[in-house]
Every structure is written in structure tokens, then in C-alpha cells.
Design an enzyme around this catalytic site. Sequence first.
Site, PDB file in Angstrom:
ATOM      1  N   HIS A  18     -13.766  -0.031  -0.069  1.00  0.00           N
ATOM      2  CA  HIS A  18     -13.539   1.463  -0.216  1.00  0.00           C
ATOM      3  C   HIS A  18     -12.334   1.762  -0.874  1.00  0.00           C
ATOM      4  O   HIS A  18     -12.138   2.961  -1.243  1.00  0.00           O
ATOM      5  CB  HIS A  18     -13.631   1.944   1.120  1.00  0.00           C
TER       6      HIS A  18
ATOM      7  N   THR B 150     -26.192 -10.129  11.085  1.00  0.00           N
ATOM      8  CA  THR B 150     -27.006  -9.693   9.951  1.00  0.00           C
ATOM      9  C   THR B 150     -26.108  -9.112   8.719  1.00  0.00           C
ATOM     10  O   THR B 150     -25.549  -8.069   9.272  1.00  0.00           O
ATOM     11  CB  THR B 150     -28.037  -8.738  10.225  1.00  0.00           C
TER      12      THR B 150
ATOM     13  N   CYS C 226       6.357  12.692  11.357  1.00  0.00           N
ATOM     14  CA  CYS C 226       5.747  13.673  11.912  1.00  0.00           C
ATOM     15  C   CYS C 226       4.056  13.744  11.640  1.00  0.00           C
ATOM     16  O   CYS C 226       3.509  14.627  12.159  1.00  0.00           O
ATOM     17  CB  CYS C 226       6.502  15.030  11.525  1.00  0.00           C
TER      18      CYS C 226
ATOM     19  N   ASN D  75       0.846  -1.289  -0.001  1.00  0.00           N
ATOM     20  CA  ASN D  75      -0.083   0.025  -0.120  1.00  0.00           C
ATOM     21  C   ASN D  75       0.763   1.121   0.000  1.00  0.00           C
ATOM     22  O   ASN D  75       0.380   2.402  -0.351  1.00  0.00           O
ATOM     23  CB  ASN D  75      -0.975  -0.129   1.095  1.00  0.00           C
TER      24      ASN D  75
HETATM   25  C1  LIG Z   1      -2.745  -3.328   1.984  1.00  0.00           C
HETATM   26  C2  LIG Z   1      -4.220  -3.015   2.944  1.00  0.00           C
HETATM   27  N1  LIG Z   1      -4.700  -4.058   3.776  1.00  0.00           N
HETATM   28  C3  LIG Z   1      -5.505  -3.837   4.520  1.00  0.00           C
HETATM   29  C4  LIG Z   1      -6.226  -2.432   4.299  1.00  0.00           C
HETATM   30  C5  LIG Z   1      -7.468  -2.248   5.654  1.00  0.00           C
HETATM   31  O1  LIG Z   1      -8.732  -2.196   4.705  1.00  0.00           O
HETATM   32  P1  LIG Z   1      -9.963  -1.674   5.502  1.00  0.00           P
HETATM   33  O2  LIG Z   1      -9.917  -0.266   5.683  1.00  0.00           O
HETATM   34  O3  LIG Z   1     -11.128  -2.074   4.461  1.00  0.00           O
HETATM   35  O4  LIG Z   1     -10.074  -2.156   6.909  1.00  0.00           O
HETATM   36  C6  LIG Z   1      -5.644  -1.597   3.904  1.00  0.00           C
HETATM   37  C7  LIG Z   1      -6.150  -0.216   3.883  1.00  0.00           C
HETATM   38  O5  LIG Z   1      -5.545   0.850   4.480  1.00  0.00           O
HETATM   39  C8  LIG Z   1      -4.700  -1.765   2.991  1.00  0.00           C
HETATM   40  O6  LIG Z   1      -3.959  -0.849   2.298  1.00  0.00           O
HETATM   41  S1  FES Z   2       7.047  16.025  14.632  1.00  0.00           S
HETATM   42 FE1  FES Z   2       8.542  15.543  13.454  1.00  0.00          FE
HETATM   43  S2  FES Z   2       9.568  17.429  13.087  1.00  0.00           S
HETATM   44 FE2  FES Z   2       7.828  18.051  14.097  1.00  0.00          FE
END
Ligand SMILES: Cc1ncc(COP(=O)(O)O)c(C=O)c1O
Ligand code: FES
Lengths: 382, 123
Positions: A200, A236, A324, A150
Site C-alpha cells: 500500500h 489461503t 499532540c 519513514n
Molecule cells: C518503514 C515501514 N515499515 C513497515 C511499515 C508497516 O507496513 P504495513 O502498513 O504494510 O504493515 C511501514 C508503514 O507505516 C513503514 O513505513
Molecule cells: S496534547 Fe499536546 S498541547 Fe495539547
Amino acid sequence: MKQVYMDHSATTPVDPQVVDAMLPYFTEKFGNSSSFHSFGREAAKALSAARHKIADCIGAKSNEIIFTSGGTESDNLAILGTVGQYAGVSHIITSVIEHPAVLNTCAYLERIGHEVTYIPVDADGIIDIEALVSSIKENTVLISVMHANNEIGSIQPIREIADIANSKGIVFHTDAVQSLGKIPVNVNDLGVDLLSISSHKIHGPKGAGMLYIKDGTSISPIVFGGGHERGLRPGTENISGIVGLATAVDLAMQRYDVDSRHLLDLRNSLIEKTMATIDGVRLNGHSTKRLPNNVNLSFRSVEGESLLMMLDLKGIAVSTGSACSSKSLKASHVLASIGLAADFIHGSLRISLGRGNSMEDIDYLVSSLQEIVSRLREISAL
Amino acid sequence: MYSKKVIEQFTNPLNVGTIENADGIGEVGSTVDGDIITIYLKVDNGVLSEVKFKTFGCVVAISTSTIVTQLAKGKTIEEAQKITNDDVLNALDGLPEGKDRCSGFALDALNKAIDNYIEFKKD
Ligand SMILES: Cc1ncc(COP(=O)(O)O)c(C=O)c1O
Ligand code: FES
């Protein structure tokens, strides 16, 4: 102000066609699929149609689809449900670059006495197959490796891992949350036993997802209740969400050729234009084994949250691996795992494109980046 | 999540830069944590006549840096040493929860620069 959304790996807008398909299931067709009467039958019919549709799209049989609340739950069900089938101490193999839905489930299993091996990745973010093979033990019950990452979009050799797992009789799970609709996802071609999908991320509604469970693979439920979803996921069913998910999956398949080519054009153009016009930039992740919608760049001497803020002020929505900007103030474990130096992790930007983005968006992003990066570098102490 | 003040200061920071032959320099942070703040001082008759900064860091790091330079500029060494973290936070109308990790760094850098000046003056 102009608004450009380029954070599709976080979430996507629901496609209007998906909304249309869902709407009747809130008001007129609101039945509980377990009920005897016509309202119930209508819901049961929708549920079954959704199951068939999704099964068709990923090369599965409809009885192999279990609906869940999303990617996180699917990953939890796959892992905990597999381990739940065995007595004694189980060993699980996964990778260091998994989503927290997998990593934190594994961490939990370690806390209650099971064993987990986290396989490293190379500098491009591709899993070390040899290390995976040599980590297999007598009590290894599950291998879980994501299809595509991701953060850096790196695509893992799922078929290869599946063959290894199958030959050893080990259950193999892959998280296909980010790959579905971007690269081919067919359970037979991939050879997996379990596969997670989230709605989503593919222009479907939030809070819906599914786990593919290959015939013959047994898993235990992780929540208990009535007999819904073969008792593997009682409660459900979220019919409208499931209809939305099925419509989104179907749409993703129908649009696959057009979308993936479009995304690839945008992605390559973004990488090229940024590298050509801004110095001190590096591309994180593999150059070709990468999702067509993922770009992950690091900018020398600038910090990611500052970049996000400047881009946000221009209406551009992206994300960063910098500590950060994260609530936990922890830098990206994925970028650390590919050996990226700390300052480059803090200066990282993830741009995840979607079907709604245009070449004009890319040019707007690149010109904004040119201005913002040079501004932040003037301020920077590095 | 950030106050208007923070965003104002972040987008239009005053006193960005270095001072050649500075009378005091203070640096805090590390690239590992994602923040490095350097503050430069020019001192005339015990007054901070110029205070500048260079910051690699987040929105908080940059906005607190500029605010610290603005608060310190024109003050005597003794007055500048009395600037507190609350003064910085007030000037920014507060910071979001969880973002306090680096909020004191800019002030630390200022104090380090002052210490550096005092040390330097002794020689
Ligand atoms: C690789 C991966 N797995 C799982 C998830 C989690 O999915 P969900 O937000 O539907 O729980 C994400 C979403 O951030 C993802 O990118
Ligand atoms: S929280 Fe990382 S520089 Fe501010």
C-alpha cells in the site's frame, strides 16, 4: 474544496491499472491455489506469475519471495523467524530509528529474554556504523536496519552493513517499505538476506506485502497451518492482493525514472521555497541521502497538530511528529534520536510526495504554510 | 474527530494577545510537552475587564485557551475562580477521547493568573 494529498509515506491511492489487474480475482478467478480443479490452477498460476514478476523487479529468484499481509508482518516474520532458528539467548542489532514493526518486535524479544542493541544515528539520521560493528557479539544472530526511514527519509548504508554482516555470518534484514520505487531496490546490490516490502505504500492495495528470503537463509514460521508459502506463511493466499502487489511493483519499476525525477524536482522545490519564504524553519534528515519524496521540516514556535488542522482545513493532507497528534501522545522517536529539541519535534511536519503531486500542489502548500505559520506564531506563547 | 465548536474556536480565536502592565499573568506547560499557555488579566473593581492569551500548542490547547478567556472576561474574580473544566468542555461541545492531556491547562493558566493578581495586590 481543493484536496491535496501529500502523505504518501502513510499510504497511497491504488493505481487504476492495479485495480484492473486485481478485479477478476474477486469474482471470476476466485479459486484457492491449493485446489486441484481449474479454478485452483488459475489461482496458482496468478500466484506464480506474481512471484516471478516481483522477483524480476528486485533481482531475486521467485522461490525467494514469501507473500505476507504487509510490511508489519514481513518485519515480524524476518525477526522472529530468524531468532526462532536458534536455541538459547539471541542477540539482535537494530537501529533507534526503525519503524514500530521492528522496534516493538525487538522489545517483545527482550521481554522473553533475548538481547537487543539499538544503534544510534547521527544528526542527519544516518546509522553509526562503528557502533554497529563494535556491538556485534558471539550470539548476534540478526542485524535489522531499515533501507530508508519513514519519517525523515534518511537512506542507510545498507550495502556496507550487509558486507559486515556477511563477513560475520550474521543474517541481515532490511525494511524496504519506504524505499521501493523511490530509490533502487535490488537484493543483490544491497547484499541483504531478508527484505520487507509493503504494497500500500507503492500504489498497491492495503494488506499485502512480501518478505524476500535469500536462498540458504533459514527462518521459522510465526503462524502455523497448512503448507502455503513453503510452510513459512500458511493460510489461503490473498490472490487479489498479491496480484495487486505484483502489478504495483512492476508499475513502480516501469515508472522509476520518470517518477523519481519528478519527485526529486518537487521535493527540492518545496524545500527551497519554504526555506526562502518562511523563517525559523529547519530541514530534518540528510540533505542528499534522503528519499526523493520526503520532506521533513520543523517550524519554530508552532505545534504540529495545529499546523495539520490548519492545513487540513485547506484540503492539504500531511503528518507531524508532534506528540499532540499521536494517539499515544508520544513525540517522534526518530526526531528525538537525531537530537532535535523538543519544541522543534512538536513543530515538525512530514510531507511525503507521490507521483500524483504537481508543482502547483507545492506552490499551494508553500503559500498555505506562509499564511498558517505566521497566524499560529501570532497566537504562540513562544 | 473534533467538534465544530472546537474548530470554530481554533480557527477564529478571540482574545489573542498580551496585556501591557497586566494585573495578573499565569503560565503553564513546557516546550518538552509541546504546550505553553500564558494568560494575561486586567482587573477593574474586582472584575476581569480584559483577559488575553498566548498559546503554543495543539488544537485543544488553543481552543481551550480562547474559551477560558471568553468565559472569564466580565466576571468577578470570585466568579472566575468557580469556572470548572466541565464549563470549558461544555463550551466546546466536548473533546475527543485521548485529547484530555492539555484540556485543563488553559484553566490552570487562568487560575494561576488570578493567584498572581491576588498575590500582587497584597503588596
Ligand atoms: C518503514 C515501514 N515499515 C513497515 C511499515 C508497516 O507496513 P504495513 O502498513 O504494510 O504493515 C511501514 C508503514 O507505516 C513503514 O513505513
Ligand atoms: S496534547 Fe499536546 S498541547 Fe495539547
